[in-house]
Design a protein around this motif. Sequence first.
Motif, PDB file in Angstrom:
ATOM      1  N   MET A   1       0.852  -1.174   0.000  1.00 40.29           N
ATOM      2  CA  MET A   1       0.000   0.000   0.000  1.00 40.29           C
ATOM      3  C   MET A   1       0.896   1.236   0.000  1.00 40.29           C
ATOM      4  SD  MET A   1      -2.914   1.230   2.744  1.00 40.29           S
ATOM      5  CE  MET A   1      -3.820  -0.282   2.574  1.00 40.29           C
ATOM      6  N   GLY A   2       0.564   2.176  -0.866  1.00 41.23           N
ATOM      7  CA  GLY A   2       1.361   3.376  -1.008  1.00 41.23           C
ATOM      8  C   GLY A   2       0.915   4.502  -0.092  1.00 41.23           C
ATOM      9  N   ILE A   3       1.627   5.603  -0.166  1.00 44.09           N
ATOM     10  CA  ILE A   3       1.381   6.751   0.705  1.00 44.09           C
ATOM     11  C   ILE A   3      -0.026   7.326   0.526  1.00 44.09           C
ATOM     12  CG2 ILE A   3       2.457   8.372  -0.900  1.00 44.09           C
ATOM     13  CD1 ILE A   3       3.401   9.964   1.567  1.00 44.09           C
ATOM     14  N   TYR A   4      -0.513   7.403  -0.709  1.00 40.00           N
ATOM     15  CA  TYR A   4      -1.817   8.023  -0.954  1.00 40.00           C
ATOM     16  C   TYR A   4      -2.964   7.122  -0.523  1.00 40.00           C
ATOM     17  CZ  TYR A   4       1.320  11.095  -3.312  1.00 40.00           C
ATOM     18  OH  TYR A   4       2.374  11.952  -3.574  1.00 40.00           O
ATOM     19  N   GLU A   5      -2.781   5.824  -0.703  1.00 36.08           N
ATOM     20  CA  GLU A   5      -3.768   4.871  -0.200  1.00 36.08           C
ATOM     21  C   GLU A   5      -3.821   4.932   1.335  1.00 36.08           C
ATOM     22  OE1 GLU A   5      -2.214   3.223  -4.139  1.00 36.08           O
ATOM     23  OE2 GLU A   5      -1.341   4.176  -2.385  1.00 36.08           O
ATOM     24  N   ARG A   6      -2.649   5.032   1.969  1.00 34.28           N
ATOM     25  CA  ARG A   6      -2.589   5.130   3.431  1.00 34.28           C
ATOM     26  C   ARG A   6      -3.254   6.411   3.936  1.00 34.28           C
ATOM     27  NH1 ARG A   6       2.461   2.566   2.891  1.00 34.28           N
ATOM     28  NH2 ARG A   6       3.594   4.521   2.843  1.00 34.28           N
ATOM     29  N   LYS A   7      -3.082   7.509   3.212  1.00 31.19           N
ATOM     30  CA  LYS A   7      -3.727   8.766   3.613  1.00 31.19           C
ATOM     31  C   LYS A   7      -5.251   8.616   3.597  1.00 31.19           C
ATOM     32  CE  LYS A   7      -0.072  11.976   2.539  1.00 31.19           C
ATOM     33  NZ  LYS A   7       0.225  13.349   2.235  1.00 31.19           N
ATOM     34  N   ALA A   8      -5.755   7.861   2.639  1.00 25.77           N
ATOM     35  CA  ALA A   8      -7.200   7.610   2.578  1.00 25.77           C
ATOM     36  C   ALA A   8      -7.664   6.804   3.785  1.00 25.77           C
ATOM     37  CB  ALA A   8      -7.562   6.895   1.277  1.00 25.77           C
ATOM     38  N   ILE A   9      -6.887   5.793   4.161  1.00 24.77           N
ATOM     39  CA  ILE A   9      -7.232   4.950   5.304  1.00 24.77           C
ATOM     40  C   ILE A   9      -7.197   5.770   6.597  1.00 24.77           C
ATOM     41  CG2 ILE A   9      -6.556   2.923   6.667  1.00 24.77           C
ATOM     42  CD1 ILE A   9      -7.766   2.384   3.789  1.00 24.77           C
ATOM     43  N   VAL A  10      -6.189   6.623   6.736  1.00 24.34           N
ATOM     44  CA  VAL A  10      -6.092   7.489   7.924  1.00 24.34           C
ATOM     45  C   VAL A  10      -7.318   8.399   8.008  1.00 24.34           C
ATOM     46  CG1 VAL A  10      -4.790   9.411   8.945  1.00 24.34           C
ATOM     47  CG2 VAL A  10      -3.576   7.388   8.109  1.00 24.34           C
ATOM     48  N   LEU A  11      -7.736   8.954   6.867  1.00 21.59           N
ATOM     49  CA  LEU A  11      -8.919   9.813   6.846  1.00 21.59           C
ATOM     50  C   LEU A  11     -10.169   9.024   7.230  1.00 21.59           C
ATOM     51  CD1 LEU A  11      -9.665  12.801   6.072  1.00 21.59           C
ATOM     52  CD2 LEU A  11     -10.422  11.849   3.891  1.00 21.59           C
ATOM     53  N   ALA A  12     -10.311   7.827   6.693  1.00 20.39           N
ATOM     54  CA  ALA A  12     -11.464   6.978   7.025  1.00 20.39           C
ATOM     55  C   ALA A  12     -11.471   6.655   8.522  1.00 20.39           C
ATOM     56  CB  ALA A  12     -11.432   5.696   6.198  1.00 20.39           C
ATOM     57  N   ASP A  13     -10.319   6.349   9.070  1.00 25.07           N
ATOM     58  CA  ASP A  13     -10.231   6.059  10.505  1.00 25.07           C
ATOM     59  C   ASP A  13     -10.585   7.298  11.327  1.00 25.07           C
ATOM     60  OD1 ASP A  13      -9.516   3.444   9.983  1.00 25.07           O
ATOM     61  OD2 ASP A  13      -7.367   3.784  10.322  1.00 25.07           O
ATOM     62  N   LYS A  14     -10.109   8.447  10.896  1.00 20.38           N
ATOM     63  CA  LYS A  14     -10.369   9.699  11.615  1.00 20.38           C
ATOM     64  C   LYS A  14     -11.864   9.991  11.718  1.00 20.38           C
ATOM     65  CE  LYS A  14      -9.493  14.678  11.391  1.00 20.38           C
ATOM     66  NZ  LYS A  14      -8.764  15.757  10.704  1.00 20.38           N
TER      67      LYS A  14
END
Length: 126
Positions: A1-14
Motif C-alpha cells: 500500500m502506497g502513501i496516498y492509499e494510506r492517507k485515505a485509510i487514515v482519513l477513514a479512521d479519523k
Amino acid sequence: MGIYERKAIVLADKYGTANPFEICKIMGITIEYTNLDNPLGDTIYFNKSPIILLSDNIQEKSKKYLVCAHELGHVVLHNGIQNYYLINRTTKRKMESEADRFAIGLMERFSIDEFGVSYEYLVNNN
C-alpha cells in the motif's frame, strides 16, 4: 500500500467511515450534481471552500462513490494549488494519479466495511 492509499485509510479512521459522501459531509464539503460528461467529476472553490461537482449521469450509479473519492482526494491532497494544477501538464498527470490512488485506498476500505469484500473483487465480479 502506497502513501496516498494510506492517507485515505487514515482519513477513514479519523471520521469513522470510508464512505466518501459521509466524509465530505463531516468535512463540510458541498457535493452538487451537474451537467458534466467528461470528466465525471470536478472540484471548484468558492470563497476558499471546496465544492465537488459530480455528473448527473452517475447520480444513480455506484461509480459515484469512486468519482467522489477521487475528487475528495484532490481536496485532501492538493488543497490550494488548483491554478498550478491547471497550467502544468506534468503536475496535472501526477495529481490525477495521486487522487486515483487515494480513491482506490478509500474504496478498498469502503468495500470491505460495506460489503465484506475487496474493491477489486467488486469491480471484477459485477
